[in-house]
Design a protein around this motif. Structure first.
Motif, short mmCIF file in Angstrom:
data_model
loop_
_atom_site.label_atom_id
_atom_site.label_comp_id
_atom_site.label_asym_id
_atom_site.label_seq_id
_atom_site.Cartn_x
_atom_site.Cartn_y
_atom_site.Cartn_z
N LEU A 170 0.81 -1.22 0.00
CA LEU A 170 0.00 0.00 0.00
C LEU A 170 0.84 1.26 0.00
CD1 LEU A 170 -2.86 -0.94 2.49
CD2 LEU A 170 -2.96 -0.84 0.00
N GLN A 171 2.11 1.18 0.42
CA GLN A 171 2.98 2.35 0.41
C GLN A 171 3.19 2.87 -1.01
OE1 GLN A 171 6.56 1.19 2.44
NE2 GLN A 171 5.65 1.37 4.48
N VAL A 172 3.05 2.01 -1.99
CA VAL A 172 3.20 2.43 -3.39
C VAL A 172 2.12 3.43 -3.76
CG1 VAL A 172 3.25 1.61 -5.78
CG2 VAL A 172 4.25 0.22 -3.95
N TYR A 173 0.96 3.29 -3.12
CA TYR A 173 -0.17 4.17 -3.46
C TYR A 173 -0.22 5.42 -2.57
CZ TYR A 173 -1.73 -0.13 -5.74
OH TYR A 173 -1.80 -1.24 -6.53
N GLY A 174 0.87 5.74 -1.91
CA GLY A 174 0.90 6.90 -1.04
C GLY A 174 0.46 8.19 -1.70
N PRO A 175 0.99 8.54 -2.89
CA PRO A 175 0.55 9.79 -3.55
C PRO A 175 -0.95 9.81 -3.85
CG PRO A 175 2.58 8.99 -4.53
CD PRO A 175 2.11 7.91 -3.61
N GLU A 176 -1.52 8.64 -4.21
CA GLU A 176 -2.95 8.60 -4.50
C GLU A 176 -3.77 8.89 -3.24
OE1 GLU A 176 -0.75 6.61 -5.64
OE2 GLU A 176 -1.13 6.05 -7.73
#
Length: 515
Positions: A314-320
């Protein structure tokens, strides 16, 4: 204002008072048998609430085809946005405005019809069914702008809606107990009916002409549909020119009560608020749809690439997630400003409704802003332009809210609570509250022009700090006023007396003014 205008206003108020007295005597003369004969009718409040909710949903979801337009990383956003502005965004704005024109017509129609029966409820449902079909015609118009089928379907829906509204009027006038009391006791019911039918059929007639021109020169069809939005003001301007050219044309006094094209014609404040709340709520809800759809990782990917750690995936989706929370805060605070404004508005007019529609149209574009702000690589040209587009959308959503207040100040005795009028104790605070988002959005836009490498941090910092700015706004306004008085009004005693006089003038119970 001239003497004739003042005389007309006095005469109009006198007529209203006589009609109210007649309505009271008429109500007293209603027998129990009459009430029993009308037992199949009910108040229109729930039907109107349902219609407002439905229309607000339809007007707002039209942004989805625009927001879901994908732009490749190697494609210049500027060129893509130019393409969008020439097709999807332009058609979205035009269609949003036309749907809200239909909603405003629905308000005016049910200001005349105050009670409904089963037949009227079913006719209204048929009208709502056609309105719900409009997003499909919009998608065709946006995807195939050179094909006439989309515009033909759109115009066909509007024309059939006009016919259904005419049937509603004819049915209601055949049963006068469904109408409001002013029309019930009026001797000019036939004139009312003809006048309302004539006004209703203007928009379907324009759409019929637009459908014909779609076979000849389809670009002109879009121009004619755009004219529909401003038809009341065009009609009023032509009438003013005619009166200047050939003199004042006498009209039946009743013609000035309903279905006028005056910018200060009243609209139902409750329905304006309900429709606006619906748009804000739907926009806030649309923001989460893409999170639920695109930001849930595949279990196999979590297992293979992140060793089964869902937190790492889920860290990959931080900007979202950051873009979502910032966008939701923006929508919520714009609603908060809108709520604060209409809390002090005592009467809404047609022109204020038009400005509110413009603001809501840009609020409806916030899902597009959300999509763009997190879709591109960091420090890229596309990211910079996406952030600037978001600033422009937020700026216009806020500036039209400010314009509503400015227009209300023009006739503040009728439209505003004394607290926010010129000299009222909340006047400066309301100005600061309405001007905060336009100023911040404009400042962020120019900062990103000069500091393009830091555009994303600047934009996200703006989204984070604005809520705290609202919390501290009253203290900031008081501090600013204190500094102004210190430098420009050094005589504290005189200034204090002025403040006390202002407070005495505005010390009126709020509930007494809005009821």
């Amino acid at each position: 204002m001239g003497e004739n205008d003042e005389g007309d206003i006095i005469e109009h108020h006198a007529e209203e008072e006589m009609e109210k007295r007649g309505a009271r005597s008429h109500a007293e003369s209603v027998t129990p048998s009459d009430r029993e004969g009308h037992s199949g009718t009910q108040s229109s409040h729930r039907l109107l609430a349902y219609s407002d909710a439905l229309i607000s949903i339809i007007a707002t979801v039209m942004i989805l085809p625009v927001a879901h337009t994908k732009v490749e990383d190697n494609e210049e956003l500027r060129q893509s946005v130019q393409l969008l502005l020439s097709t999807k965004i332009a058609v979205y704005l035009m269609t949003f405005m036309i749907v809200t024109v239909a909603w405003a017509a629905h308000i005016r129609l049910f200001q005349v019809i105050v009670r409904i029966d089963d037949c009227l409820a079913l006719l209204n449902l048929a009208c709502m069914m056609l309105i719900t079909f409009l997003p499909y015609t919009f998608s065709l118009m946006a995807t195939f702008p050179d094909n006439v089928l989309g515009i033909l379907l759109f115009c066909g829906c509007v024309m059939v809606m006009g016919v259904i509204q005419c049937l509603i009027v004819l049915y209601a006038f055949s049963r006068p107990f469904l109408l409001n009391e002013q029309i019930q006791i009026s001797e000019n019911q036939t004139f009312y009916k003809e006048h309302i039918l004539k006004v209703i059929m203007r928009v379907p007639l324009m759409c019929f002409i637009a459908s014909i021109f779609s076979f000849i020169f389809f670009q002109l069809s879009y121009v004619l549909l755009a004219i529909v939005i401003f038809l009341p003001y065009i009609s009023r301007s032509l009438k003013w020119c005619r009166n200047k050219a050939i003199g004042q044309v006498e009209e039946t006094p009743d013609s000035m009560m309903f279905y006028t094209y005056l910018p200060n014609e009243p609209l139902s404040k409750e329905r304006v608020e309900a429709f606006s709340d619906g748009v804000y709520a739907i926009v806030a809800t649309l923001l989460i749809l893409d999170i639920c759809e695109d930001n849930v990782p595949d279990p196999s990917v979590v297992q293979k690439q992140f060793g089964g750690s869902l937190v790492a995936a889920l860290q990959v989706y931080g900007p979202e997630f950051l873009a979502y929370f910032g966008s939701f805060a923006t929508v919520g605070l714009l609603w908060f400003v809108h709520h604060s404004l209409f809390l002090h508005v005592t009467k809404t007019t047609r022109f204020m409704g038009l400005l509110n529609t413009f603001s809501l149209a840009f609020v409806g574009g916030l899902p597009l802003a959300y999509q763009l702000t997190h879709e591109f690589p960091n420090n890229s040209r596309n990211e910079l332009e996406a952030i600037q587009i978001s600033c422009v959308i937020i700026f216009f959503a806020g500036i039209f809210q400010l314009a509503i207040w400015v227009v209300a100040l023009y006739n503040e005795q009728e439209t505003l609570h004394p607290y926010v009028r010129y000299g009222g104790r909340e006047h400066v605070f309301m100005l600061a509250k309405l001007g905060l988002y336009p100023c911040v959005a404009l400042g962020t836009f120019f900062l990103t022009c000069f500091l393009s490498k830091f555009s994303a941090p600047i934009f996200h910092l703006m989204e984070i700090t604005v809520p705290f700015a609202f919390l501290a706004l009253r203290l900031l306004v008081r501090a600013g006023l204190a500094l102004i008085r210190l430098f420009f009004c050094p005589d504290g005693a005189d200034q204090r007396s002025v403040v006390i006089e202002d407070e005495d003038e505005t010390r009126v119970p709020f509930n007494a003014l809005v009821t």
